[in-house]
Design a protein around this motif. Sequence first.
Motif, short mmCIF file in Angstrom:
data_model
loop_
_atom_site.label_atom_id
_atom_site.label_comp_id
_atom_site.label_asym_id
_atom_site.label_seq_id
_atom_site.Cartn_x
_atom_site.Cartn_y
_atom_site.Cartn_z
N SER A 1 20.08 -50.05 -8.37
CA SER A 1 19.52 -49.12 -7.41
C SER A 1 20.59 -48.77 -6.38
O SER A 1 21.01 -49.62 -5.59
N ILE A 2 21.03 -47.54 -6.40
CA ILE A 2 22.08 -47.09 -5.47
C ILE A 2 21.42 -46.76 -4.14
O ILE A 2 20.56 -45.88 -4.06
N SER A 3 21.82 -47.49 -3.13
CA SER A 3 21.24 -47.30 -1.80
C SER A 3 21.96 -46.19 -1.04
O SER A 3 23.07 -45.82 -1.38
N MET B 1 6.52 -52.44 -18.86
CA MET B 1 6.10 -52.56 -17.46
C MET B 1 7.29 -52.30 -16.52
O MET B 1 8.42 -52.63 -16.83
N GLN B 2 6.99 -51.68 -15.39
CA GLN B 2 8.04 -51.43 -14.40
C GLN B 2 8.38 -52.72 -13.68
O GLN B 2 7.51 -53.34 -13.08
N GLU C 1 12.17 -44.47 -8.73
CA GLU C 1 11.41 -43.70 -9.73
C GLU C 1 12.31 -43.22 -10.87
O GLU C 1 11.92 -43.27 -12.03
N ARG C 2 13.52 -42.79 -10.53
CA ARG C 2 14.48 -42.31 -11.54
C ARG C 2 14.76 -43.42 -12.56
O ARG C 2 14.73 -43.19 -13.76
N GLY D 1 13.06 -46.28 -18.09
CA GLY D 1 12.58 -47.49 -18.76
C GLY D 1 13.36 -48.74 -18.40
O GLY D 1 13.30 -49.76 -19.10
N LYS D 2 14.13 -48.67 -17.31
CA LYS D 2 14.98 -49.81 -16.92
C LYS D 2 14.28 -50.73 -15.91
O LYS D 2 13.37 -50.32 -15.21
#
Length: 188
Positions: A33-35, A1-2, A88-89, A94-95
């Motif tokens: 998550s790189i902002s 699951m995401q 999305e990336r 799968g992370k």
Amino acid sequence: MQKALIFSAPSGSGKTTVVNHLLKTMPETLAFSISVTTRKPRPNEEHGREYYFLSEEEFKSKLAEDAFVEHEMVYQGLYYGTLKTEVERLWAEGKCVLFDVDVKGGLNLKKQFGTKAKAIFLKPPSIEILMDRLTKRSTEVEHMLKERIAKAKEELSFEDQYDVVLVNDVLGETLKNAEALVKNFLDQ
Ligand code: 5GP
């Protein structure tokens, strides 16, 4: 699951330390998550590692393309945002995506992701300790420091809206508690 882990905290609460510890401990499972930001890189920061550093013009053109999951003007004239393509990336890998965002951005993400996400509020033991930590941080010029202190005070009032509040008193304990919390969420 995401899945998603959202970390928010007033500046100076030790959020970056906790986030980096988790990423180092669980590199196979978690991804940062790189902002995007329009602020200038600090001396040890790299484009594509801590942030994607864009000009205000580039930021606004992303905004016009509806490229952000959320975005905020976190400080006067400085924009920060989470790109849809970034989330999305990392999900495609799968992370579980780990966000380090301001308090409003964190609540916005939680609203969008619902039960897929755990929103964690990291809190300093007291406002005095927070101010002391912020003052000792040498990277900020005076007017930015004042703004960061004012924002930190305002952000403290949002803790009730988060799924979990972690008080960062003794760092070693905080890191252990954060790890346990994350493992528990991932096992659900
Ligand atoms: P700094 O300039 O110290 O790296 O970050 C300032 C604040 O902006 C921090 O509270 C950080 O969590 C927040 N921030 C970083 N990226 C984002 C983002 O994409 N969206 C939002 N809303 N806040 C962000």
